[in-house]
Design an enzyme around this catalytic site. Structure first.
Site, PDB file in Angstrom:
ATOM      1  N   ASP A  49      28.812 -81.727   9.220  1.00 39.85           N
ATOM      2  CA  ASP A  49      29.704 -82.791   8.748  1.00 39.85           C
ATOM      3  C   ASP A  49      28.791 -83.750   7.995  1.00 39.85           C
ATOM      4  OD1 ASP A  49      31.078 -85.175   8.430  1.00 39.85           O
ATOM      5  OD2 ASP A  49      32.195 -84.947  10.309  1.00 39.85           O
TER       6      ASP A  49
ATOM      7  N   ASN B 105      28.619 -79.967  -2.338  1.00 41.01           N
ATOM      8  CA  ASN B 105      29.983 -79.669  -2.762  1.00 41.01           C
ATOM      9  C   ASN B 105      31.026 -80.433  -1.947  1.00 41.01           C
ATOM     10  OD1 ASN B 105      32.320 -77.834  -3.720  1.00 41.01           O
ATOM     11  ND2 ASN B 105      32.251 -77.503  -1.493  1.00 41.01           N
TER      12      ASN B 105
ATOM     13  N   LYS C 114      18.023 -86.372   0.042  1.00 43.28           N
ATOM     14  CA  LYS C 114      16.754 -86.992   0.478  1.00 43.28           C
ATOM     15  C   LYS C 114      16.086 -86.122   1.539  1.00 43.28           C
ATOM     16  CE  LYS C 114      14.787 -91.215   2.355  1.00 43.28           C
ATOM     17  NZ  LYS C 114      14.752 -91.313   3.799  1.00 43.28           N
TER      18      LYS C 114
ATOM     19  N   SER D 100      30.337 -83.104  -9.152  1.00 46.15           N
ATOM     20  CA  SER D 100      30.917 -84.393  -9.539  1.00 46.15           C
ATOM     21  C   SER D 100      32.358 -84.089  -9.935  1.00 46.15           C
ATOM     22  CB  SER D 100      30.097 -84.984 -10.680  1.00 46.15           C
ATOM     23  OG  SER D 100      30.708 -86.102 -11.229  1.00 46.15           O
TER      24      SER D 100
ATOM     25  N   TYR E 270      37.896 -92.620  -5.540  1.00 41.79           N
ATOM     26  CA  TYR E 270      37.280 -91.346  -5.939  1.00 41.79           C
ATOM     27  C   TYR E 270      36.283 -91.583  -7.070  1.00 41.79           C
ATOM     28  CZ  TYR E 270      37.093 -86.339  -7.139  1.00 41.79           C
ATOM     29  OH  TYR E 270      36.683 -85.047  -7.378  1.00 41.79           O
TER      30      TYR E 270
ATOM     31  N   LYS F  11      32.293 -90.732  -7.507  1.00 43.83           N
ATOM     32  CA  LYS F  11      31.814 -89.744  -8.492  1.00 43.83           C
ATOM     33  C   LYS F  11      31.020 -90.402  -9.636  1.00 43.83           C
ATOM     34  CE  LYS F  11      33.600 -86.038  -6.453  1.00 43.83           C
ATOM     35  NZ  LYS F  11      32.773 -85.025  -5.809  1.00 43.83           N
TER      36      LYS F  11
HETATM   37  P1  NDP Z   1      38.822 -78.266  -0.923  1.00 48.55           P
HETATM   38  O1  NDP Z   1      39.702 -79.272  -0.273  1.00 48.55           O
HETATM   39  O2  NDP Z   1      39.307 -76.866  -1.033  1.00 48.55           O
HETATM   40  O3  NDP Z   1      37.391 -78.256  -0.242  1.00 48.55           O
HETATM   41  C1  NDP Z   1      36.787 -79.431   0.206  1.00 48.55           C
HETATM   42  C2  NDP Z   1      35.686 -79.049   1.158  1.00 48.55           C
HETATM   43  O4  NDP Z   1      34.970 -80.235   1.541  1.00 48.55           O
HETATM   44  C3  NDP Z   1      36.215 -78.401   2.444  1.00 48.55           C
HETATM   45  O5  NDP Z   1      35.338 -77.361   2.786  1.00 48.55           O
HETATM   46  C4  NDP Z   1      36.124 -79.545   3.438  1.00 48.55           C
HETATM   47  O6  NDP Z   1      35.929 -79.118   4.771  1.00 48.55           O
HETATM   48  C5  NDP Z   1      34.842 -80.199   2.943  1.00 48.55           C
HETATM   49  N1  NDP Z   1      34.652 -81.506   3.546  1.00 48.55           N
HETATM   50  C6  NDP Z   1      35.432 -82.607   3.486  1.00 48.55           C
HETATM   51  N2  NDP Z   1      34.885 -83.594   4.224  1.00 48.55           N
HETATM   52  C7  NDP Z   1      33.725 -83.102   4.736  1.00 48.55           C
HETATM   53  C8  NDP Z   1      32.704 -83.630   5.561  1.00 48.55           C
HETATM   54  N3  NDP Z   1      32.764 -84.877   6.056  1.00 48.55           N
HETATM   55  N4  NDP Z   1      31.639 -82.834   5.886  1.00 48.55           N
HETATM   56  C9  NDP Z   1      31.569 -81.567   5.430  1.00 48.55           C
HETATM   57  N5  NDP Z   1      32.512 -81.004   4.657  1.00 48.55           N
HETATM   58  C10 NDP Z   1      33.578 -81.774   4.311  1.00 48.55           C
HETATM   59  O7  NDP Z   1      38.554 -78.889  -2.391  1.00 48.55           O
HETATM   60  P2  NDP Z   1      37.566 -78.457  -3.570  1.00 48.55           P
HETATM   61  O8  NDP Z   1      36.957 -77.153  -3.308  1.00 48.55           O
HETATM   62  O9  NDP Z   1      38.321 -78.647  -4.833  1.00 48.55           O
HETATM   63  O10 NDP Z   1      36.476 -79.620  -3.494  1.00 48.55           O
HETATM   64  C11 NDP Z   1      35.094 -79.381  -3.607  1.00 48.55           C
HETATM   65  C12 NDP Z   1      34.457 -80.416  -4.511  1.00 48.55           C
HETATM   66  O11 NDP Z   1      34.983 -80.294  -5.835  1.00 48.55           O
HETATM   67  C13 NDP Z   1      34.706 -81.867  -4.092  1.00 48.55           C
HETATM   68  O12 NDP Z   1      33.494 -82.591  -4.196  1.00 48.55           O
HETATM   69  C14 NDP Z   1      35.708 -82.356  -5.118  1.00 48.55           C
HETATM   70  O13 NDP Z   1      35.624 -83.738  -5.321  1.00 48.55           O
HETATM   71  C15 NDP Z   1      35.268 -81.572  -6.348  1.00 48.55           C
HETATM   72  N6  NDP Z   1      36.248 -81.444  -7.420  1.00 48.55           N
HETATM   73  C16 NDP Z   1      37.429 -80.775  -7.222  1.00 48.55           C
HETATM   74  C17 NDP Z   1      38.350 -80.665  -8.249  1.00 48.55           C
HETATM   75  C18 NDP Z   1      39.674 -79.968  -8.067  1.00 48.55           C
HETATM   76  O14 NDP Z   1      40.571 -80.141  -8.917  1.00 48.55           O
HETATM   77  N7  NDP Z   1      39.850 -79.162  -7.045  1.00 48.55           N
HETATM   78  C19 NDP Z   1      38.092 -81.281  -9.571  1.00 48.55           C
HETATM   79  C20 NDP Z   1      36.816 -81.936  -9.681  1.00 48.55           C
HETATM   80  C21 NDP Z   1      35.942 -82.004  -8.643  1.00 48.55           C
HETATM   81  P3  NDP Z   1      37.117 -78.957   5.869  1.00 48.55           P
HETATM   82  O15 NDP Z   1      37.631 -77.545   5.710  1.00 48.55           O
HETATM   83  O16 NDP Z   1      36.414 -79.202   7.163  1.00 48.55           O
HETATM   84  O17 NDP Z   1      38.156 -79.995   5.557  1.00 48.55           O
END
Ligand code: NDP
Length: 270
Positions: A54, A80, A113, A131, A145, A149
């Site tokens: 986490d 990610n 870090k 990002s 958000y 970002k």
């Molecule tokens: P998803 O919701 O499918 O995936 C998000 C992931 O982040 C999940 O695995 C979730 O885990 C995890 N997560 C959230 N909070 C935490 C935490 N505290 N510790 C560890 N893991 C965590 O969305 P995306 O795949 O789209 O998102 C991935 C990245 O892409 C993000 O940074 C998002 O901002 C970025 N992004 C996405 C876009 C889109 O349109 N989809 C566009 C631009 C950027 P869990 O299963 O436990 O909830």
């Protein structure tokens, strides 16, 4: 020897697709997630190791990074994990503010870090952070958000100066709308009665059926991540799709003030 990528938030969306993508390319993958005990797909794949993480827990960042390094050299770290909070700032709780900053920003800074000494000793390594087009332009109701970002963009650009001296690369990826759980279970939507009509107008445009159905598959982002991980280029940003490129190019062309007016007009007819 096969290279190794460490990924946060690999339980779904871009993180999971990228874990599979790199595994298929012959990489070792350390796929981290909040609840690895629930994962059933990545556990079936060879050379994929699941670790709990986490990113809001500094203690767990330290223990998981130490564990990952004890398994062997890490070549690429992919920040990610992240999600969106979309709604009027006035409707958000303090906990919601803290959670998104802790996840999307502090989690990235702390994890990076923690890995720097490993990369410094190896005189190589690539940090990649997901990002967003939302790190380069600003839309209505996405203020929190964007705060995270945009911060990642400036942080990366500055950090590149010191890390490049050590043989380390640091990059950001800017996806546009991507078909993941982002707009589903992961999205936090604070409501506030004073913004009802305005927010409804925004939602109709931003989350229209047309927009949702045009979202790109997560693998399109994985391809760009792979390019950033392997091209050896000292390049800061990788804009994923045509729409992201034209949107950002428009902002640069007409300037931030005019771009803001254009969006205001598009969303709210001003
Ligand atoms: P998803 O919701 O499918 O995936 C998000 C992931 O982040 C999940 O695995 C979730 O885990 C995890 N997560 C959230 N909070 C935490 C935490 N505290 N510790 C560890 N893991 C965590 O969305 P995306 O795949 O789209 O998102 C991935 C990245 O892409 C993000 O940074 C998002 O901002 C970025 N992004 C996405 C876009 C889109 O349109 N989809 C566009 C631009 C950027 P869990 O299963 O436990 O909830």
């Amino acid at each position: 020897m096969a290279k190794t990528i460490f990924i946060t938030g690999a339980s779904s969306g871009i993180g999971k697709a990228t874990a599979k993508f790199f595994q298929q390319k012959g990489w070792n993958v350390i796929a981290t997630m909040r609840n690895p005990e629930n994962e059933t797909e990545l556990t079936q794949l060879e050379n994929v190791t699941l670790l709990p993480l986490d990113v809001t827990s500094f203690e767990q960042i330290k223990s998981t990074v130490a564990k990952a390094i004890s398994l062997g050299t890490i070549d690429v770290v992919l920040n990610n994990a992240g999600y969106g909070t979309v709604g009027a700032l006035e409707g958000t709780t303090d906990n919601e503010i803290e959670q998104i900053v802790s996840t999307n920003l502090l989690g990235v800074i702390r994890l990076t870090k923690e890995f720097i000494p490993h990369f410094r000793e190896n005189k190589s390594g690539v940090f990649i952070t997901i990002s967003s087009i939302g790190g380069l332009v600003a839309y209505p109701f996405f203020s929190l958000y964007h705060a995270t970002k945009w911060a990642i963009e400036g942080w990366t650009e500055s950090l590149a100066f010191e890390l490049n001296q050590l043989g380390i690369l640091i990059k950001t990826i800017q996806p546009g709308g991507t078909k993941t759980d982002f707009v589903g279970r992961s999205l936090v939507i604070p409501e506030h009665p004073s913004y009802g009509e305005l927010f409804d107008g925004f939602k109709k445009m931003f989350f229209s059926d047309e927009v949702i159905s045009s979202l790109a598959p997560a693998e399109t982002v994985s391809e760009v991540i792979y390019e950033a991980a392997t091209d050896g280029k000292n390049q800061l940003r990788y804009l994923v799709s045509g729409i992201v490129q034209t949107t950002y190019a428009r902002r640069l062309e007409i300037g931030s003030e005019e771009f803001h007016k254009e969006l205001d007009n598009a969303f709210f007819g001003k």
